[in-house]
Write an enzyme that holds these catalytic residues in place. Structure first.
Site, mmCIF file in Angstrom:
data_model
loop_
_atom_site.group_PDB
_atom_site.id
_atom_site.type_symbol
_atom_site.label_atom_id
_atom_site.label_comp_id
_atom_site.label_asym_id
_atom_site.label_seq_id
_atom_site.Cartn_x
_atom_site.Cartn_y
_atom_site.Cartn_z
ATOM 1 N N LYS A 189 -3.941 -4.664 -7.349
ATOM 2 C CA LYS A 189 -3.199 -5.246 -8.399
ATOM 3 C C LYS A 189 -2.057 -5.963 -7.593
ATOM 4 O O LYS A 189 -1.253 -4.986 -7.084
ATOM 5 C CB LYS A 189 -2.950 -4.432 -9.321
ATOM 6 N N GLU B 118 20.201 -0.436 -4.159
ATOM 7 C CA GLU B 118 19.725 -1.267 -3.095
ATOM 8 C C GLU B 118 20.006 -2.627 -3.427
ATOM 9 O O GLU B 118 20.062 -3.263 -4.730
ATOM 10 C CB GLU B 118 18.178 -1.056 -3.282
#
Ligand code: ADP
Length: 484
Positions: A178, A387
């Protein structure tokens, strides 16, 4: 700005060796440099996911029993096809993902290397004969784990797939993939080549559709014996929870927040050049991108000046024109950078270069942000802990070796870390104490076909690439044979 037609590429799902239309509404693929819709791709759901799992399970007995050399032959054929088709694959990648064409070509070449490396390694998945009493023979056999569910991100839309699929199929596993919703075309183009190479039906399958639905079915299925995921820590935790009841094998390559430390005895030119080149690779959208730059006070001014000068030379544009750096993946990606910048500047950080979203002229419809250097970053700012995934170099001054190690380790993440130094004691001490899965010393090339890539702490577990990468797709079986 370059204008180019999207190369010919499949838009359907590939299940059990056949291209099929999806049962859900199609989804557009957007070019992040222009905001334009490139094409629409098919979407599946529960029905297609279950069919793909069944196809992979049906293919498993034959594929896993095949001679490793035969599997390697197909994988090497695939490597040749990828190499021959590099121009098209790279163009598709740049158009849907944004990275400069030369970086896209580099990623395709990495695919070729990964495929060839794993084709060879699949023939060396050695068992053991363990010294035993004379009455027995003790064997350790390594067998393929079974059907693998692989979920991949958009930042390396081709290589994240190949670095999962190639060790898996080399070890004798079959795969249901996926890919990320923003970059399905690179995945589909690879599937075309798996098909052309002549892999038996069901060995590799691709699903497109709602991530949560597909992710839940793959991770909860008892037929799927392994989940391999690269993406955010948040989704990684969800997949882990969903996979727990079936006790399947799991690998997680999650977020990172890499420190990059320059000690006073470092080769400054090398350090700065490597920093800027690494930071703007894929426009900072890399889980191993240097995100917290610690500069020793003795070289801080000089290093800052050199960094600013180099960042001013960074060019931004449509990846097809091969600038230093392209757009961010989508507007949400831009907003995340804007939020961190606003938070940092409100708390006293100073913008030395860049600092703003770019939305005029040729940048008007794409998702661009200026290459940025931010000075005076402190721990009360989000950018110290979250991040960044964008083109921002945050500078932090330090004085003491032990203190900077502590600050570098002050992160929930533990993926990549880098430092530049020449003193052997510093090199040994810092390499030893950095709490990261990977340490680059005077180097940032931490991703190679032969070497283990992966993190600790909230960056996940499991390793990709190298012998360790193949081990993730086998299970150990102990056999004792009574011989007397
Ligand atoms: P990013 O923030 O880099 O987009 P994500 O973790 O959201 O990272 O995406 C990485 C991959 O995980 C993509 O293929 C995405 O479609 C998929 N994904 C997102 N949400 C889920 C979910 N709930 N279950 C399974 N996969 C998911």
């Amino acid at each position: 700005m370059a204008k180019k037609d999207l190369p010919q590429v499949e838009t359907r799902l590939y299940i059990n060796g056949k291209w099929i239309e999806g049962s859900e509404d199609k989804r557009p693929v957007i070019n992040p440099a222009t905001g334009e819709t490139l094409i629409e791709v098919h979407q599946g759901g529960e029905k297609e996911t279950n069919t793909a799992i069944e196809a992979a399970a049906a293919a498993l007995p034959t594929w896993s029993a095949m001679a490793p050399s035969e599997r390697a032959e197909l994988m090497n054929k695939m490597a040749d096809l990828v190499e021959e088709d590099a121009e098209r694959l790279a163009t598709i990648m740049t158009m849907e993902q944004g990275k400069p064409l030369s970086q896209a070509k580099g990623e395709i070449q990495t695919n070729v290397e990964n495929l060839r490396w794993n084709a060879a390694e699949g023939q060396r998945v050695m068992g053991e004969i363990i010294p035993s009493p004379a009455t027995n023979q003790w064997q350790v056999r390594k067998q393929p784990v079974g059907v693998v569910g692989a979920i991949t991100p958009w930042n390396f839309p081709s290589n994240m797939i190949v670095r999962k699929i190639s060790p898996a199929i080399a070890a004798g596993c079959t795969v249901v993939l996926k890919p990320a919703e923003d970059t399905p075309l690179s995945a589909l183009a690879l599937m075309e080549l798996f098909d052309k190479a002549g892999f038996p039906e069901g060995v590799v399958n691709i699903l497109l559709g709602d991530a949560a639905t597909i992710g839940e079915i793959l991770s909860e299925s008892d037929t799927v014996k392994k989940i391999t995921f690269t993406g955010s820590t948040e989704v990684g935790k969800t997949l882990n929870e969903q996979a727990a009841p079936t006790l399947k094998k799991v690998s997680m390559e999650l977020g990172g927040h890499a420190p990059f430390i320059i000690f006073p005895d470092a080769d400054l030119e090398l350090a700065v050049e490597t920093l800027v080149e690494t930071k703007f690779g894929n426009n900072g959208q890399v889980c191993t991108s240097p995100n917290r730059i610690f500069l020793h006070k003795d070289i801080k001014d000089k290093a800052t000046e050199m960094i600013v000068e180099k960042v001013k030379a960074v060019t931004v544009g449509n990846g097809l024109d091969d600038p230093t750096t392209g757009p961010l993946i989508n507007q949400e990606g831009v907003e995340k950078v804007v939020e961190q910048m606003e938070d940092a500047t409100a708390k006293g950080a100073k913008v030395l270069v860049g600092g703003s979203e770019m939305n005029e002229g040729e940048y008007a419809n794409g998702f661009f942000f200026e290459p940025t250097v931010l000075d005076g970053v402190t721990k009360d700012m989000d950018i110290f802990y979250k991040e960044t995934f964008g083109p921002v170099i945050p500078l932090i001054e330090f004085d003491d070796e032990e203190q900077v190690i502590e600050d570098a380790n002050d992160s929930e993440f533990g993926l990549a870390s880098y430092f530049f130094a020449t003193n052997i004691h510093t090199i040994d001490n810092v390499s030893n104490k950095l709490e990261y899965g990977m340490v680059g010393v005077n180097d940032t090339e931490i991703s190679n076909s032969a070497t283990p890539f992966g993190g600790i702490k909230h960056s996940g577990f499991g390793r990709e690439n190298g012998t360790y990468g193949v081990e993730e797709y086998v299970v150990v079986k102990f056999v004792t044979i009574r011989t007397a």
